[in-house]
Design a protein around this motif. Structure first.
Motif, PDB file in Angstrom:
ATOM      1  N   GLU A  30       0.809  -1.217   0.000  1.00  0.00           N
ATOM      2  CA  GLU A  30       0.000   0.000   0.000  1.00  0.00           C
ATOM      3  C   GLU A  30       0.843   1.269   0.000  1.00  0.00           C
ATOM      4  O   GLU A  30       0.435   2.285  -0.560  1.00  0.00           O
ATOM      5  CB  GLU A  30      -0.952  -0.015   1.198  1.00  0.00           C
ATOM      6  CG  GLU A  30      -2.055  -1.056   1.055  1.00  0.00           C
ATOM      7  CD  GLU A  30      -3.106  -0.939   2.126  1.00  0.00           C
ATOM      8  OE1 GLU A  30      -3.285   0.149   2.690  1.00  0.00           O
ATOM      9  OE2 GLU A  30      -3.766  -1.951   2.409  1.00  0.00           O
ATOM     10  N   ASP A  31       2.013   1.229   0.640  1.00  0.00           N
ATOM     11  CA  ASP A  31       2.854   2.423   0.655  1.00  0.00           C
ATOM     12  C   ASP A  31       3.783   2.489  -0.549  1.00  0.00           C
ATOM     13  O   ASP A  31       4.496   3.476  -0.739  1.00  0.00           O
ATOM     14  CB  ASP A  31       3.654   2.509   1.959  1.00  0.00           C
ATOM     15  CG  ASP A  31       4.680   1.388   2.092  1.00  0.00           C
ATOM     16  OD1 ASP A  31       4.717   0.488   1.229  1.00  0.00           O
ATOM     17  OD2 ASP A  31       5.447   1.419   3.070  1.00  0.00           O
ATOM     18  N   GLY A  32       3.789   1.440  -1.377  1.00  0.00           N
ATOM     19  CA  GLY A  32       4.571   1.458  -2.603  1.00  0.00           C
ATOM     20  C   GLY A  32       6.058   1.194  -2.442  1.00  0.00           C
ATOM     21  O   GLY A  32       6.785   1.166  -3.438  1.00  0.00           O
ATOM     22  N   ARG A  33       6.522   0.985  -1.206  1.00  0.00           N
ATOM     23  CA  ARG A  33       7.967   0.808  -1.009  1.00  0.00           C
ATOM     24  C   ARG A  33       8.454  -0.528  -1.557  1.00  0.00           C
ATOM     25  O   ARG A  33       9.576  -0.646  -2.050  1.00  0.00           O
ATOM     26  CB  ARG A  33       8.297   0.924   0.480  1.00  0.00           C
ATOM     27  CG  ARG A  33       9.770   0.693   0.827  1.00  0.00           C
ATOM     28  CD  ARG A  33      10.666   1.735   0.178  1.00  0.00           C
ATOM     29  NE  ARG A  33      12.067   1.470   0.406  1.00  0.00           N
ATOM     30  CZ  ARG A  33      12.825   0.686  -0.345  1.00  0.00           C
ATOM     31  NH1 ARG A  33      12.307   0.054  -1.400  1.00  0.00           N
ATOM     32  NH2 ARG A  33      14.100   0.516  -0.078  1.00  0.00           N
ATOM     33  N   TRP A  34       7.628  -1.561  -1.442  1.00  0.00           N
ATOM     34  CA  TRP A  34       7.986  -2.893  -1.920  1.00  0.00           C
ATOM     35  C   TRP A  34       6.862  -3.423  -2.801  1.00  0.00           C
ATOM     36  O   TRP A  34       5.729  -2.936  -2.729  1.00  0.00           O
ATOM     37  CB  TRP A  34       8.227  -3.859  -0.743  1.00  0.00           C
ATOM     38  CG  TRP A  34       9.235  -3.377   0.237  1.00  0.00           C
ATOM     39  CD1 TRP A  34       8.995  -2.637   1.375  1.00  0.00           C
ATOM     40  CD2 TRP A  34      10.647  -3.565   0.190  1.00  0.00           C
ATOM     41  NE1 TRP A  34      10.165  -2.369   2.020  1.00  0.00           N
ATOM     42  CE2 TRP A  34      11.204  -2.927   1.318  1.00  0.00           C
ATOM     43  CE3 TRP A  34      11.500  -4.213  -0.705  1.00  0.00           C
ATOM     44  CZ2 TRP A  34      12.560  -2.928   1.582  1.00  0.00           C
ATOM     45  CZ3 TRP A  34      12.862  -4.218  -0.446  1.00  0.00           C
ATOM     46  CH2 TRP A  34      13.381  -3.581   0.680  1.00  0.00           C
ATOM     47  N   ALA A  35       7.171  -4.424  -3.585  1.00  0.00           N
ATOM     48  CA  ALA A  35       6.158  -5.078  -4.404  1.00  0.00           C
ATOM     49  C   ALA A  35       6.379  -6.583  -4.354  1.00  0.00           C
ATOM     50  O   ALA A  35       7.516  -7.051  -4.162  1.00  0.00           O
ATOM     51  CB  ALA A  35       6.223  -4.594  -5.850  1.00  0.00           C
ATOM     52  N   THR A  51      -2.381 -27.608 -10.621  1.00  0.00           N
ATOM     53  CA  THR A  51      -2.971 -26.330 -10.214  1.00  0.00           C
ATOM     54  C   THR A  51      -2.022 -25.225 -10.646  1.00  0.00           C
ATOM     55  O   THR A  51      -0.994 -25.480 -11.282  1.00  0.00           O
ATOM     56  CB  THR A  51      -3.218 -26.288  -8.696  1.00  0.00           C
ATOM     57  OG1 THR A  51      -3.958 -25.114  -8.357  1.00  0.00           O
ATOM     58  CG2 THR A  51      -1.897 -26.274  -7.921  1.00  0.00           C
ATOM     59  N   ARG A  52      -2.353 -24.009 -10.310  1.00  0.00           N
ATOM     60  CA  ARG A  52      -1.509 -22.880 -10.703  1.00  0.00           C
ATOM     61  C   ARG A  52      -0.395 -22.672  -9.677  1.00  0.00           C
ATOM     62  O   ARG A  52      -0.648 -22.634  -8.473  1.00  0.00           O
ATOM     63  CB  ARG A  52      -2.336 -21.600 -10.816  1.00  0.00           C
ATOM     64  CG  ARG A  52      -3.327 -21.633 -11.967  1.00  0.00           C
ATOM     65  CD  ARG A  52      -4.019 -20.288 -12.139  1.00  0.00           C
ATOM     66  NE  ARG A  52      -4.950 -20.317 -13.251  1.00  0.00           N
ATOM     67  CZ  ARG A  52      -4.626 -20.111 -14.511  1.00  0.00           C
ATOM     68  NH1 ARG A  52      -3.364 -19.838 -14.825  1.00  0.00           N
ATOM     69  NH2 ARG A  52      -5.528 -20.159 -15.467  1.00  0.00           N
ATOM     70  N   TYR A  53       0.811 -22.532 -10.181  1.00  0.00           N
ATOM     71  CA  TYR A  53       1.973 -22.253  -9.337  1.00  0.00           C
ATOM     72  C   TYR A  53       2.694 -21.022  -9.881  1.00  0.00           C
ATOM     73  O   TYR A  53       2.562 -20.666 -11.053  1.00  0.00           O
ATOM     74  CB  TYR A  53       2.960 -23.422  -9.332  1.00  0.00           C
ATOM     75  CG  TYR A  53       2.426 -24.712  -8.766  1.00  0.00           C
ATOM     76  CD1 TYR A  53       2.289 -24.893  -7.396  1.00  0.00           C
ATOM     77  CD2 TYR A  53       2.069 -25.761  -9.611  1.00  0.00           C
ATOM     78  CE1 TYR A  53       1.811 -26.082  -6.880  1.00  0.00           C
ATOM     79  CE2 TYR A  53       1.586 -26.961  -9.106  1.00  0.00           C
ATOM     80  CZ  TYR A  53       1.462 -27.117  -7.734  1.00  0.00           C
ATOM     81  OH  TYR A  53       0.984 -28.294  -7.235  1.00  0.00           O
ATOM     82  N   ALA A  54       3.498 -20.413  -9.015  1.00  0.00           N
ATOM     83  CA  ALA A  54       4.335 -19.284  -9.440  1.00  0.00           C
ATOM     84  C   ALA A  54       5.508 -19.161  -8.474  1.00  0.00           C
ATOM     85  O   ALA A  54       5.414 -19.557  -7.311  1.00  0.00           O
ATOM     86  CB  ALA A  54       3.536 -17.982  -9.471  1.00  0.00           C
ATOM     87  N   ASP A  55       6.596 -18.632  -8.971  1.00  0.00           N
ATOM     88  CA  ASP A  55       7.710 -18.237  -8.112  1.00  0.00           C
ATOM     89  C   ASP A  55       7.432 -16.822  -7.612  1.00  0.00           C
ATOM     90  O   ASP A  55       7.040 -15.949  -8.389  1.00  0.00           O
ATOM     91  CB  ASP A  55       9.029 -18.276  -8.877  1.00  0.00           C
ATOM     92  CG  ASP A  55       9.401 -19.684  -9.323  1.00  0.00           C
ATOM     93  OD1 ASP A  55       9.020 -20.646  -8.633  1.00  0.00           O
ATOM     94  OD2 ASP A  55      10.079 -19.812 -10.363  1.00  0.00           O
ATOM     95  N   ILE A  56       7.620 -16.604  -6.308  1.00  0.00           N
ATOM     96  CA  ILE A  56       7.285 -15.335  -5.681  1.00  0.00           C
ATOM     97  C   ILE A  56       8.562 -14.585  -5.288  1.00  0.00           C
ATOM     98  O   ILE A  56       9.518 -15.185  -4.784  1.00  0.00           O
ATOM     99  CB  ILE A  56       6.407 -15.544  -4.421  1.00  0.00           C
ATOM    100  CG1 ILE A  56       5.171 -16.375  -4.777  1.00  0.00           C
ATOM    101  CG2 ILE A  56       5.991 -14.206  -3.819  1.00  0.00           C
ATOM    102  CD1 ILE A  56       4.260 -15.744  -5.796  1.00  0.00           C
ATOM    103  N   TYR A  57       8.551 -13.282  -5.523  1.00  0.00           N
ATOM    104  CA  TYR A  57       9.686 -12.421  -5.213  1.00  0.00           C
ATOM    105  C   TYR A  57       9.208 -11.199  -4.427  1.00  0.00           C
ATOM    106  O   TYR A  57       8.050 -10.786  -4.547  1.00  0.00           O
ATOM    107  CB  TYR A  57      10.364 -11.917  -6.498  1.00  0.00           C
ATOM    108  CG  TYR A  57      10.857 -12.998  -7.419  1.00  0.00           C
ATOM    109  CD1 TYR A  57      12.185 -13.396  -7.415  1.00  0.00           C
ATOM    110  CD2 TYR A  57       9.986 -13.612  -8.316  1.00  0.00           C
ATOM    111  CE1 TYR A  57      12.641 -14.385  -8.275  1.00  0.00           C
ATOM    112  CE2 TYR A  57      10.429 -14.612  -9.174  1.00  0.00           C
ATOM    113  CZ  TYR A  57      11.753 -14.983  -9.150  1.00  0.00           C
ATOM    114  OH  TYR A  57      12.205 -15.962  -9.993  1.00  0.00           O
TER     115      TYR A  57
END
Length: 208
Positions: A30-35, A51-57
């Motif tokens: 919400e503060d935009g500092r990280w995503a 199912t659906r998978y993704a790598d998260i960063y």
């Protein structure tokens, strides 16, 4: 011809690319500092039979630098209101990852109850019972076991069963009810009373 999220820092007059073909999605706090970035490209062929998978960063929006926090993740991570922690459900437990340091804390492994659906008999990892959301100050997240509601600090410093185990004793499931219709009020005000829905899992009697 898809587009990819970027950020423009007005004071520095600098454009920082956050997402690109190697990581197509970027969800800012919400503060935009990280995503929170995600890349599902290694797992797209699995959607038909798994199912659906993704790598998260976690992405630093000042520099665009990415830090991996989860591989082959199924679900939708969520930010704390203050943007300090990313909440993940993985390996039958809830985890919080510090955006600044990358430190991961298992929030539920020591609480003595299951936070995954014990009745789920499908192949694969069981889903979580869910969560009631974050408090607006970002100090706590409300997590559900089968019956009760837990107030847990994302740094792992405290955990309290808000319903004091009454749900498990009475075989009654408690869940948070949100009455606000203002889309800006997405989080729980800890200064206000908390309305709960109650349902007995044997008789299906319900109430508030």
């Amino acid at each position: 011809n898809r587009t990819y999220r970027a950020v423009y820092h007005i004071a520095e007059k600098k454009l920082v690319q956050l997402a690109d073909p190697s990581m197509p999605e970027a969800l800012p706090a919400e503060d935009g500092r990280w995503a929170a970035g995600s890349d599902d490209s290694p797992y797209r062929r699995m959607v038909d039979y798994d199912t659906r998978y993704a790598d998260i960063y976690i992405v630093d929006t000042a520099t665009g630098v990415r830090r991996p926090v989860a591989r082959k993740y199924s679900g939708s991570p969520s930010w704390s209101p203050d943007g300090r922690y990313l909440l993940l459900y993985e390996d039958r437990h809830w985890h919080a990852v510090s955006a600044a340091t990358g430190n991961r804390v298992n929030l539920t492994s020591k609480l003595g109850v299951a936070f995954w659906n014990e009745l789920d008999d499908r192949p694969g990892a069981p889903p979580a019972y869910g969560n009631g959301g974050w408090t607006s100050d970002g100090k706590y997240v409300l997590l559900y076991d089968r019956f009760d509601i837990w107030q847990v600090a994302p740094d792992g410093s405290s955990a309290e069963c808000l319903t004091a185990g009454a749900g498990r004793r009475l075989r009654t499931q408690f869940r948070v009810v949100r009455l606000e219709r203002d889309p800006r009020l997405r989080h729980i005000d800890p200064a206000k009373p908390l309305l709960l829905r109650a349902e007995n899992i044997d008789t299906r009697d319900t109430g508030f």
